[in-house]
Write a protein that holds these residues in place. Structure first.
Motif, PDB file in Angstrom:
ATOM      1  N   LEU A 232       0.820  -1.203   0.000  1.00  0.00           N
ATOM      2  CA  LEU A 232       0.000   0.000   0.000  1.00  0.00           C
ATOM      3  C   LEU A 232       0.857   1.257   0.000  1.00  0.00           C
ATOM      4  O   LEU A 232       0.519   2.255  -0.633  1.00  0.00           O
ATOM      5  N   ARG A 233       1.968   1.228   0.721  1.00  0.00           N
ATOM      6  CA  ARG A 233       2.818   2.417   0.856  1.00  0.00           C
ATOM      7  C   ARG A 233       4.213   2.221   0.248  1.00  0.00           C
ATOM      8  O   ARG A 233       4.769   3.143  -0.335  1.00  0.00           O
ATOM      9  N   VAL A 234       4.758   1.007   0.408  1.00  0.00           N
ATOM     10  CA  VAL A 234       6.126   0.743  -0.042  1.00  0.00           C
ATOM     11  C   VAL A 234       6.147  -0.550  -0.847  1.00  0.00           C
ATOM     12  O   VAL A 234       5.505  -1.537  -0.471  1.00  0.00           O
ATOM     13  N   HIS A 235       6.862  -0.540  -1.949  1.00  0.00           N
ATOM     14  CA  HIS A 235       7.018  -1.763  -2.742  1.00  0.00           C
ATOM     15  C   HIS A 235       7.984  -2.706  -2.022  1.00  0.00           C
ATOM     16  O   HIS A 235       8.998  -2.276  -1.462  1.00  0.00           O
ATOM     17  N   GLY A 236       7.661  -4.002  -2.016  1.00  0.00           N
ATOM     18  CA  GLY A 236       8.515  -4.975  -1.360  1.00  0.00           C
ATOM     19  C   GLY A 236       9.927  -5.010  -1.893  1.00  0.00           C
ATOM     20  O   GLY A 236      10.856  -5.453  -1.204  1.00  0.00           O
ATOM     21  N   ALA A 237      10.136  -4.532  -3.126  1.00  0.00           N
ATOM     22  CA  ALA A 237      11.485  -4.507  -3.688  1.00  0.00           C
ATOM     23  C   ALA A 237      12.431  -3.644  -2.868  1.00  0.00           C
ATOM     24  O   ALA A 237      13.646  -3.836  -2.909  1.00  0.00           O
TER      25      ALA A 237
ATOM     26  N   THR B 236       7.490  -5.821 -12.791  1.00  0.00           N
ATOM     27  CA  THR B 236       8.354  -4.962 -13.613  1.00  0.00           C
ATOM     28  C   THR B 236       8.790  -3.720 -12.852  1.00  0.00           C
ATOM     29  O   THR B 236       9.961  -3.313 -12.919  1.00  0.00           O
ATOM     30  N   ALA B 237       7.862  -3.110 -12.123  1.00  0.00           N
ATOM     31  CA  ALA B 237       8.200  -1.901 -11.371  1.00  0.00           C
ATOM     32  C   ALA B 237       9.243  -2.193 -10.309  1.00  0.00           C
ATOM     33  O   ALA B 237      10.181  -1.412 -10.105  1.00  0.00           O
ATOM     34  N   GLY B 238       9.112  -3.318  -9.619  1.00  0.00           N
ATOM     35  CA  GLY B 238      10.093  -3.666  -8.601  1.00  0.00           C
ATOM     36  C   GLY B 238      11.440  -3.992  -9.205  1.00  0.00           C
ATOM     37  O   GLY B 238      12.490  -3.568  -8.696  1.00  0.00           O
ATOM     38  N   ALA B 239      11.444  -4.712 -10.319  1.00  0.00           N
ATOM     39  CA  ALA B 239      12.698  -5.107 -10.956  1.00  0.00           C
ATOM     40  C   ALA B 239      13.495  -3.907 -11.428  1.00  0.00           C
ATOM     41  O   ALA B 239      14.739  -3.926 -11.429  1.00  0.00           O
ATOM     42  N   ALA B 240      12.814  -2.837 -11.815  1.00  0.00           N
ATOM     43  CA  ALA B 240      13.492  -1.639 -12.318  1.00  0.00           C
ATOM     44  C   ALA B 240      14.378  -0.997 -11.261  1.00  0.00           C
ATOM     45  O   ALA B 240      15.304  -0.251 -11.588  1.00  0.00           O
TER      46      ALA B 240
END
Length: 524
Positions: A61-66, A84-88
């Motif tokens: 919700l607030r922070v990507h796990g990446a 894809t967003a996390g991998a970037a």
């Protein structure tokens, strides 16, 4: 065992990362080589990583796990799977980064493969619904234990394998944790598992990758509308359990319109069970409770269950009230469909042990003290059922201690107040889990409902401390009375202003009893 994340098999299977990537059609987003990585576990929580894990980084919700991938790698993760967003954001990571369109949905099936599909070698039962999940699950476990030397239970109260258990962090744990516990249960000789399946778990994919042998539905009542939006959305998420690949066969209680709708719309074979004695739809149900004798001792109730072939079975619920007749009848049918002989299921459910926080008798009536019980009832319908269950076993006044949760469905607060004012004699309004809300505002909304029934607030009390509320209720009650404390049940903590405090209604009730009896005991 001290943490659900540590409930893992001692001898985990080992899989090559490259083979897993091929199996799930994962795209490589880094230059790191896959061939050398060996996978023994899966997690979606970076602080639960153990060496050999794949860390599945899901958007939050607030922070990507990446954002926690580096921490996971430092703890021993051999690869990261994300979108894809996390991998970037992970180009510089030292371990392989793999991309999935929906990493959250992938976590369960991936964990199932990594742990070699433990559910396929267990008899598995899942119970969903608003009220009665915990009680029914424990009743089912009692029946399963009659034919399996070792069983496991997963739900709101605990995560238990055999006789060893720990507190549960939520009704249904995250998918990788779930698969690891199943693998551990299998390793420890378990033959069957009974688990609660929450609507949140179904909506968030916590049971993805798991196909249960028998699934069951208790009822659908107002709850969690802050998450599901409305009752139709709530129903749709519950109904996910009755789909191919999630459940093989189902048993549905048809006492409410939602159960009857589920029978019509379920995508797997289901049987219907009517438990409202005398209800007209009972004639059309596959199974039906056709008579019930509510025990006046408060210990349990006898009932007659009609089978699909018309035979009549005499059965027993070890807990009071018609609601627990329903739970016991459902457990008998579910256990039978999970392979327990019908007569064995009837006997085992009738002698099931006490269930933490579910009509739990903490103080017995006598020596000047009232009967005092703790029950988890925290929805309007559950509150009605709880109060109606104890009224027949109360020679005197019915005293209730209750509140309502903060940061949850606000609309039910005045409804709860009206119910208590109508069905109880003495009311003590206090706090449940205020969370981030102002406790006084929650109590005020409840009292608005109380005033709709009792404008003069006769026999209505307010306590700013739940501990004080329990002491007050016990001091107000006499031996013929019954005190019922609802809303938290088994819960071991109380959340106030974002802080979890160790707290349990049963412990406070016992302490209050000790204070009341101490002077008499010293004098004696």
């Amino acid at each position: 065992m001290t943490s659900p994340a540590r409930m893992r098999p001692a001898h985990p299977a080992e899989h090559g990362l490259a083979a897993l990537a091929d199996l799930f059609s994962l795209v490589t987003a880094s230059d790191a080589q896959l061939d050398d990585a060996r996978v023994t576990g899966v997690t979606v929580a970076s602080n639960d990583v153990e060496p050999g894990d794949v860390f599945v980084a899901v958007p939050g919700l607030r922070v990507h796990g990446a954002a926690y991938a580096a921490q996971a790698v430092e703890a021993g993760a051999v690869a990261v799977i994300t979108d894809t967003a996390g991998a970037a954001t992970l180009a510089a990571l030292s371990v392989p980064v793999l991309v999935s369109d929906d990493p959250r949905a992938l976590a369960g099936p991936l964990a199932a493969v990594v742990h070699e599909r433990p559910a396929d070698r267990l008899t598995t039962v899942g119970i969903t619904g608003t009220n009665g999940k915990t009680t029914t699950t424990y009743f089912v476990d009692a029946a399963l234990r009659a034919v399996h030397p070792v069983t496991a239970v997963m739900g709101t109260v605990e995560l238990r394998i055999g006789d060893e258990g720990i507190e549960s962090p939520r009704t249904t744990v995250e998918a990788p944790v779930l698969q690891a516990i199943l693998a551990l249960a299998l390793e420890r000789g378990a033959g069957a598992v009974a688990m609660e399946v929450s609507s949140h778990a179904l909506a968030l994919g916590r049971v993805s990758g798991l196909e249960l042998d028998v699934v069951a539905f208790t009822n659908l009542q107002r709850d969690h509308l802050d998450f599901h939006g409305d009752m139709d959305g709530y129903f749709r998420d519950k109904a996910r359990l009755f789909a191919p690949g999630q459940g093989r066969r189902g048993v549905v209680v048809v006492d409410d319109e939602w159960g009857r709708r589920l029978v019509r719309e379920a995508q797997i074979p289901v049987e219907s069970l009517a438990t409202h004695v005398g209800a007209p739809e009972g004639a059309d149900a596959d199974w039906a409770v056709v008579a019930a004798d509510i025990g006046l001792d408060g210990v349990g109730s006898a009932f007659t269950l009609r089978t699909p072939d018309g035979a009549l079975l005499e059965a027993h619920s070890p807990l009071p009230g018609l609601v627990n007749v329903s739970n016991a009848a459902l457990a008998i049918v579910v256990a039978h469909r999970a392979g327990v002989p019908l007569d064995v299921a009837v006997e085992a459910v009738g002698h099931a042990g006490a269930i933490p926080g579910r009509m739990e008798r903490v103080i017995e009536r006598g020596d000047g003290l009232p009967l005092a019980l703790v029950d988890y009832a925290h929805t309007p319908d559950a509150l009605v059922l709880a109060l109606e269950a104890v009224r027949p076993i109360t020679p005197g006044r019915l005293v209730i201690v209750f509140g309502s949760d903060g940061d949850r469905d606000q609309g039910k607060r005045p409804i709860m107040g009206e119910i208590a004012a109508r069905l109880a004699d003495v009311i003590v309004v206090t706090d449940e889990n205020p969370r981030s809300e102002e406790p006084a505002a929650i109590r005020s909304a409840i009292l608005d409902g109380v005033r709709a029934v009792r404008p003069d607030l006769t026999d209505v009390h307010e306590a700013t401390s739940r501990t004080q509320a329990i002491h007050d209720a016990l001091a107000l009650a006499h031996e013929p009375d019954t005190v019922i404390i609802t809303g938290k049940g088994h819960e071991p903590t109380q959340e106030i202003a974002g802080v979890f405090h160790r707290y349990n209604d049963r412990d406070v009730l016992r302490s209050a009893r000790a204070e009341l009896t101490a002077p008499a005991e010293r004098h004696a």
